[in-house]
Design an enzyme around this catalytic site. Structure first.
Site, PDB file in Angstrom:
ATOM      1  N   GLY A 131       1.104  -1.279  -0.098  1.00  0.00           N
ATOM      2  CA  GLY A 131      -0.041  -0.096  -0.014  1.00  0.00           C
ATOM      3  C   GLY A 131       0.869   1.201   0.016  1.00  0.00           C
ATOM      4  CD  GLN A 160       3.395   5.731   2.610  1.00  0.00           C
ATOM      5  OE1 GLN A 160       2.260   5.047   2.239  1.00  0.00           O
ATOM      6  NE2 GLN A 160       4.362   5.053   3.171  1.00  0.00           N
ATOM      7  CB  CYS A 163       5.585   2.601   7.446  1.00  0.00           C
ATOM      8  SG  CYS A 163       5.216   3.956   6.620  1.00  0.00           S
ATOM      9  CG  LEU A 164       6.563   1.005   1.512  1.00  0.00           C
ATOM     10  CD1 LEU A 164       5.922   1.288   0.153  1.00  0.00           C
ATOM     11  CD2 LEU A 164       7.652  -0.194   1.580  1.00  0.00           C
ATOM     12  CG  HIS A 176      -0.121   1.396   7.359  1.00  0.00           C
ATOM     13  ND1 HIS A 176       0.871   0.787   8.266  1.00  0.00           N
ATOM     14  CD2 HIS A 176       0.539   2.142   6.339  1.00  0.00           C
ATOM     15  CE1 HIS A 176       1.888   1.501   7.893  1.00  0.00           C
ATOM     16  NE2 HIS A 176       1.756   2.257   6.885  1.00  0.00           N
ATOM     17  CD  GLU A 177      -0.698   2.483   2.763  1.00  0.00           C
ATOM     18  OE1 GLU A 177      -0.494   3.566   2.676  1.00  0.00           O
ATOM     19  OE2 GLU A 177      -0.037   1.668   2.996  1.00  0.00           O
ATOM     20  CG  HIS A 192       0.327   6.628   5.517  1.00  0.00           C
ATOM     21  ND1 HIS A 192       1.526   7.262   6.098  1.00  0.00           N
ATOM     22  CD2 HIS A 192       0.487   5.572   5.331  1.00  0.00           C
ATOM     23  CE1 HIS A 192       2.435   6.419   6.629  1.00  0.00           C
ATOM     24  NE2 HIS A 192       1.830   5.234   5.708  1.00  0.00           N
TER      25      HIS A 192
END
Length: 190
Positions: free
Chosen positions: A49, A54, A100-101, A142-143, A146
């Site tokens: 995701g 991000q 997390c990226l 999670h997304e 963000h």
């Protein structure tokens, strides 16, 4: 729309990562290109995701390519996401490693509900509803976080957050500043 370009992933600490995003109001070619770029970036980073924040965009959007609890791969775009999770007796918490990226290399367990329903719009402005179980439920939560200016580290106890920070500090040198435009280094390349 052209092919997606790989964009640098924005790291925790950058202001855009900690602010509530602006709603998507124009479902135009510029948005379609952003979606293509986000998918290309997520794929290059081997993520499931990726939110607009991000890639440095203060827009309420995320893309996902993630398996559900039955290992069925689900892929899509959600603009202006609203995610709800079961309450009371219907709520089943599942603790699993989460990363997390935008904080690459670090993973710690976090309990989240094992089912989530996300509503919003696709990249054309059409209504979408995604019901997620397993990893997909975690991804949707999670997304959406963000898009609301929250990173998963904000949800950890201070002790677990310290472990996450230590892991990240040890591994961040493997991730160039413009990662994944420049690929992650192997340990022997340091």
């Amino acid at each position: 729309m052209s092919e997606g370009r790989i964009l640098p992933i924005t790291r925790w600490g950058e202001p855009v990562m900690h602010e509530v995003t602006e709603p998507v109001t124009s479902f135009d070619e510029e948005l379609h290109q952003l979606v293509a770029d986000m998918f290309a970036t997520m794929e290059a980073a081997e993520g499931v995701g990726l939110a607009g924040t991000q890639v440095g965009r203060n827009l309420s959007i995320f893309v996902y390519d993630c398996p559900d609890e039955n290992q069925v791969r689900r892929r899509g775009v959600v603009c202006n996401p609203v995610t709800v999770v079961p309450e009371g007796r219907d709520r089943n918490m599942e603790s699993a490693e989460e990363g997390c990226l935008s904080f690459p290399g670090a993973y710690q367990p976090l309990a989240r509900p094992d089912k989530a329903t996300c509503t919003g719009q696709d990249e054309h402005g059409n209504p979408v509803t995604v019901v997620g179980t397993g990893l997909l439920a975690r991804c949707l939560q999670h997304e959406t976080d963000h898009c609301n200016g929250t990173v998963f580290g904000d949800k950890l106890s201070s002790r677990v957050r310290r472990k996450l920070d230590e892991q990240h500090a040890e591994l961040v040198k493997l991730y160039p500043d413009d990662w994944p435009v420049t690929p992650k280094l192997k340990r022997h390349e340091l």
